[in-house]
Design an enzyme around this catalytic site. Sequence first.
Site, PDB file in Angstrom:
ATOM      1  N   GLU A 180       0.834  -1.212   0.000  1.00  0.00           N
ATOM      2  CA  GLU A 180       0.000   0.000   0.000  1.00  0.00           C
ATOM      3  C   GLU A 180       0.864   1.256   0.000  1.00  0.00           C
ATOM      4  O   GLU A 180       0.364   2.371   0.115  1.00  0.00           O
ATOM      5  CB  GLU A 180      -0.948  -0.012   1.201  1.00  0.00           C
ATOM      6  CG  GLU A 180      -2.187  -0.862   0.962  1.00  0.00           C
ATOM      7  CD  GLU A 180      -1.876  -2.327   0.701  1.00  0.00           C
ATOM      8  OE1 GLU A 180      -1.260  -2.963   1.570  1.00  0.00           O
ATOM      9  OE2 GLU A 180      -2.223  -2.828  -0.382  1.00  0.00           O
ATOM     10  N   ASN A 182      -0.714  -7.810  -3.812  1.00  0.00           N
ATOM     11  CA  ASN A 182      -1.361  -6.988  -4.841  1.00  0.00           C
ATOM     12  C   ASN A 182      -0.366  -6.079  -5.547  1.00  0.00           C
ATOM     13  O   ASN A 182       0.588  -5.602  -4.956  1.00  0.00           O
ATOM     14  CB  ASN A 182      -2.449  -6.115  -4.207  1.00  0.00           C
ATOM     15  CG  ASN A 182      -1.867  -5.141  -3.200  1.00  0.00           C
ATOM     16  OD1 ASN A 182      -1.419  -5.559  -2.138  1.00  0.00           O
ATOM     17  ND2 ASN A 182      -1.852  -3.858  -3.521  1.00  0.00           N
ATOM     18  N   ASP A 188      -7.534  -5.781  -4.839  1.00  0.00           N
ATOM     19  CA  ASP A 188      -6.594  -5.966  -3.725  1.00  0.00           C
ATOM     20  C   ASP A 188      -6.620  -7.390  -3.172  1.00  0.00           C
ATOM     21  O   ASP A 188      -6.540  -7.601  -1.970  1.00  0.00           O
ATOM     22  CB  ASP A 188      -6.858  -4.960  -2.586  1.00  0.00           C
ATOM     23  CG  ASP A 188      -5.802  -5.067  -1.494  1.00  0.00           C
ATOM     24  OD1 ASP A 188      -4.603  -5.184  -1.823  1.00  0.00           O
ATOM     25  OD2 ASP A 188      -6.169  -5.056  -0.313  1.00  0.00           O
TER      26      ASP A 188
HETATM   27  O1  LIG Z   1       0.447  -5.319   0.611  1.00  0.00           O
HETATM   28  C1  LIG Z   1       1.058  -5.435   1.666  1.00  0.00           C
HETATM   29  O2  LIG Z   1       2.272  -5.259   1.814  1.00  0.00           O
HETATM   30  C2  LIG Z   1       0.260  -5.870   2.819  1.00  0.00           C
HETATM   31  C3  LIG Z   1       0.838  -6.093   4.067  1.00  0.00           C
HETATM   32  C4  LIG Z   1       0.045  -6.570   5.100  1.00  0.00           C
HETATM   33  C5  LIG Z   1       0.771  -6.843   6.360  1.00  0.00           C
HETATM   34  O3  LIG Z   1       2.001  -6.824   6.311  1.00  0.00           O
HETATM   35  O4  LIG Z   1       0.180  -7.052   7.413  1.00  0.00           O
HETATM   36  C6  LIG Z   1      -1.333  -6.807   4.849  1.00  0.00           C
HETATM   37  C7  LIG Z   1      -1.819  -6.543   3.565  1.00  0.00           C
HETATM   38  N1  LIG Z   1      -1.045  -6.068   2.596  1.00  0.00           N
HETATM   39  C8  LIG Z   1      -3.170  -6.808   3.200  1.00  0.00           C
HETATM   40  O5  LIG Z   1      -3.569  -6.580   2.053  1.00  0.00           O
HETATM   41  C9  LIG Z   1      -4.042  -7.374   4.138  1.00  0.00           C
HETATM   42  O6  LIG Z   1      -5.193  -7.707   3.832  1.00  0.00           O
HETATM   43  C10 LIG Z   1      -3.566  -7.596   5.424  1.00  0.00           C
HETATM   44  C11 LIG Z   1      -4.205  -8.113   6.532  1.00  0.00           C
HETATM   45  C12 LIG Z   1      -3.291  -8.122   7.506  1.00  0.00           C
HETATM   46  C13 LIG Z   1      -3.470  -8.590   8.863  1.00  0.00           C
HETATM   47  O7  LIG Z   1      -2.451  -8.927   9.488  1.00  0.00           O
HETATM   48  O8  LIG Z   1      -4.622  -8.639   9.346  1.00  0.00           O
HETATM   49  N2  LIG Z   1      -2.120  -7.654   7.073  1.00  0.00           N
HETATM   50  C14 LIG Z   1      -2.256  -7.320   5.775  1.00  0.00           C
END
Ligand SMILES: O=C(O)c1cc(C(=O)O)c2c(n1)C(=O)C(=O)c1cc(C(=O)O)[nH]c1-2
Lengths: 600, 600
Positions: B192, B276, B318
């Site tokens: 992101e 993503n 996503d």
């Molecule tokens: O694109 C990324 O680098 C990234 C990192 C993370 C993360 O490191 O926790 C999540 C997500 N995306 C993501 O899309 C996501 O749904 C998500 C859920 C969680 C969580 O721990 O509940 N982390 C992340």
Amino acid sequence: MKSLKYLTSVLAICSATGALANADLQSQIDNPAQWAIQTGDYENQRYSELAQINADNVGDMQVAWTFSTGVLRGHEGSPLVVGDVMYVHTPFPNTVYALDLTQEGKIIWKYEPKQDPNVIPVMCCDTVNRGVAYADGKIFLHQADTTVVALDANTGEALWSVKNGDPSKGETNTATVMPVKDKVIVGISGGEFGVRGSVTAYNMEDGSLAWRAYSMGPDSDILFDPDTTTHLGQPVGADSGTNTWEGDQWMIGGGTTWGWYSYDAEADLIYYGTGNPSTWNPAQRPGDNRWSMTIMARDPDDGMAKWVYQMTPHDEWDYDGINEMILTDQEIDGAIRPLLTHFDRNGLAYTLDRVTGELILAEKFDPAVNWTTGVDMDPNSETYGRPAVVAAYSTEQNGEDVNSTGICPAALGSKDQQPASYSPKTELFYVPTNHVCMDYEPFRVSYTAGQPYVGATLAMYPAPDSHGGMGNFIAWDNIAGEIKWSIPEQFSVWSGALATAGDVVFYGTLEGYLKAVSADTGEELYRFKTPSGIIGNVMTYEQAGKQYVAVLSGVGGWAGIGLAAGLTNPNDGLGAVGGYSALSDYTALGGQLTVFTLPD
Amino acid sequence: MKSLKYLTSVLAICSATGALANADLQSQIDNPAQWAIQTGDYENQRYSELAQINADNVGDMQVAWTFSTGVLRGHEGSPLVVGDVMYVHTPFPNTVYALDLTQEGKIIWKYEPKQDPNVIPVMCCDTVNRGVAYADGKIFLHQADTTVVALDANTGEALWSVKNGDPSKGETNTATVMPVKDKVIVGISGGEFGVRGSVTAYNMEDGSLAWRAYSMGPDSDILFDPDTTTHLGQPVGADSGTNTWEGDQWMIGGGTTWGWYSYDAEADLIYYGTGNPSTWNPAQRPGDNRWSMTIMARDPDDGMAKWVYQMTPHDEWDYDGINEMILTDQEIDGAIRPLLTHFDRNGLAYTLDRVTGELILAEKFDPAVNWTTGVDMDPNSETYGRPAVVAAYSTEQNGEDVNSTGICPAALGSKDQQPASYSPKTELFYVPTNHVCMDYEPFRVSYTAGQPYVGATLAMYPAPDSHGGMGNFIAWDNIAGEIKWSIPEQFSVWSGALATAGDVVFYGTLEGYLKAVSADTGEELYRFKTPSGIIGNVMTYEQAGKQYVAVLSGVGGWAGIGLAAGLTNPNDGLGAVGGYSALSDYTALGGQLTVFTLPD
Ligand SMILES: O=C(O)c1cc(C(=O)O)c2c(n1)C(=O)C(=O)c1cc(C(=O)O)[nH]c1-2
Ligand SMILES: O=C(O)c1cc(C(=O)O)c2c(n1)C(=O)C(=O)c1cc(C(=O)O)[nH]c1-2
């Protein structure tokens, strides 16, 4: 014939209080299924009639459900239970939750006050709060920043709020509120900031001020009548709140009121104790420093003092007199007497007649106590009622900038705020105690509003030549003045005790154990390691026919200040960090409620 | 004959891995009394041979002891148990505790990294961490700020540390570390923030860099061999990591690697998925955006890719492809096949041959999924292996600044990082799922290093016309491609599952319940309300002859971001706050370990 005697006295108290106390609250307290006031009852007995969990089966106890408060640091006090609702509070920021007991703690409402975090550094001994109060469909919260707020118990909506003090001058709050009749009684903290202590009554209906009684100052400030207010049976005379002080020192004289409150509806008196005189350097405040370190008996309607008793004139050790006053009706020499029992920081347990203020007994409740040889009990003596100070442990006599060593107890006393419990069945008091000594070096300080006004450097350590631990959990006979049994503990017992009709006594430890012991012998019957160190007070209630026992975990308070505030220098935290440093081998910060019950 | 077949395949895997995997770690994993790796085993099955707690007696389970971590916000991952020591980690600041299991969790050592709190705002989805790893007497921690540190497992002393990324560019870490042979494999977060994802191997001995494989970029960056690296059986050809991107967009292309890693010692391949493509506005990045959203099979020694499979070309929702790859050996058409099963965010469960990368099955594991009609399974088709996109739910086709509504699943997928479990006894996968749909409105953004690079506004809500809840816990047959049973849950199941030889499956809920259900029928056998919402993964171990089950509570993660970060605007938290706002009726922030066992 203990049980008959006990029944009679319970009935006597109940019928009387029903008439005069807040009628709603008294009726809630009278229902043993509930825990409607922090202290268990107006008498501060912390005794429950519930006996489903008892000495025979407590060993089978299990955790029923748990609840995280969402806040770290020291969790003192306990939840309340009124009806099917449990009210849980937290340390700063003093969030309050109403939990639905029919749904394993589903959150009915949450109240999150917005408070200026600048109050945190002016709280001497962690960001603790000793819990909310209930009366007339309202929950009363006294926030760290001294805002007293009344919440609708059903919705959590704020009905009124009033500011009791000014944190920019070091005025804060950690105590609970005591509702009495149509008023709420509140105290104030800040003895380490030169705050002049006071007790204030606000009208329950709208939060308007009813009266305020300072601990020192002119008679009109302290609400003393020179002729009718008595000290050890004698009228106090005029200007008693100023004439034992040099100059204006009384204006920054301490004597704060951050402990527990009790109420005797028959005598129509409230009881509480006042804290240390400011500063901790005794050379800066010659005289007896009245009425710091004093048990007060006041009329709840107008605040006027009926009798007072100063336990530690001219304090030299920070032995705040704020610990709870436990009201019991017990037989002495064939007569039932209205007693008040108080375990003071100074290491002496006092038994008084709570109607007259007569001193009946004053004995050490920890054998380590060495600063005094005892209290003069001769009514005809010049020093009647005064403790005899041992010169070697007198920080005043040793002088400024001299380190007085080996003083027992340490500044946090043989017992601090952690409240004791009384069982009318055994007529014993179950007392969480500290077994800690100190070195104390006073030095000169000057007063600046809102800045620490301490004036002593301290180091604390386990009582030498003893079991090596820093605490004991004891059973005390307040008429014989004797320890009945004593359980050594590695750390101070900083949790409040609960005694029940099931002949069990509960308490928590700083390592995080909830323990259940036999009320008769002290034999351990159960232990469970809760998430964090326990400085909360154990309570019990019944819901849908089942008895539950509950306690807040969350290490902190003065003993746990090193963990709570992340301090590691041994002399930090007013000297407590070093003594309790081993705590970090056992527990980490938390904020959880653990609720226990028997298996189905 | 399931059990015989199962035994054979277990033996096959074990003997093979014993030879090639990290020998110490493999032997620790092989001891079912321990939980030596976050994923239970290299295969990510999260299955335990322990059966003392089983379907018949799990209803009697009790809490044995508890431990507060001293940290609030989302607690993902689980403790490890190696020998008599339990290793517990926390979210930021990523404290690690070694607890003595012979003394109810007494703290042996504590490691408290000092991290710049500026990393917190560049963590997209709470300050979570999915746990430490163990190998060769070391504990490996990958901190939020991307510092990888090796600790002496006995003392907690830091042996080496290396910085894997740069938080000022939005590079952070939440994933665990996978030790393989003489290396540790680590990922990176920041999709992101326009981070270009990569997987990196460091030498276990001294932390020196072994290799790094980016998700997109030149072949030399992505460690692809144009001739031998295959996609659906065909060589990928030259420049596959740049030629589906416009211009330099691949340099800020996402495809981060924050999920779970598995390893097949026989094939000597590691498996993981990429996230993503950046931004969430698909119009800003025409093309398939390879190799975002891709399952990768790489050689652990040099990082070279053997085969890859892109599940969601040109993502418009996503649907990060990072969920775990579960390795099993199962019979298909009479032959034992080396399988890889993956439950993707996009709502499709994939079964592949993990040696060849052949796509065997792709089916919806939540009936609500509507953005695709399914995957083209015809090897001769132009669109072989591609999902057919439904125009109405294509945020690309609907265009920028248009709100596409009713897309199922929501951005957090039919399943997010919460790992599933596999029982070789039932040959079923136990999958924590989300039952959530969304509205998605893409908009144009420009890239600034270290600033959010999102480009879409989202709203999330329960799948319409269903049971009203936001989750299901399901049992999945990966060969039939069918849900065997499904338990509706009010909230997404954000906790990892555990299956055991006792025919019990455990999982946690966002309200805070630990639940045990029958592996065969899904029937609920036990529930307990832990202090806070559970997003941790359930684990089990045996100590002094007794089986224990343990789980971290501490609500947070993306689903719990409203509570964790104190957000209340429904569109905040990348759109998750609104959908999960009712969570605050059930639980508050926490950070506790609860350990369960049977009564003596
Ligand atoms: O694109 C990324 O680098 C990234 C990192 C993370 C993360 O490191 O926790 C999540 C997500 N995306 C993501 O899309 C996501 O749904 C998500 C859920 C969680 C969580 O721990 O509940 N982390 C992340
Ligand atoms: O003088 C004061 O105003 C004052 C306030 C408080 C407090 O409000 O907590 C404590 C003390 N003193 C004190 O002396 C003390 O030992 C103490 C212990 C604790 C605690 O909660 O653990 N508070 C306080």
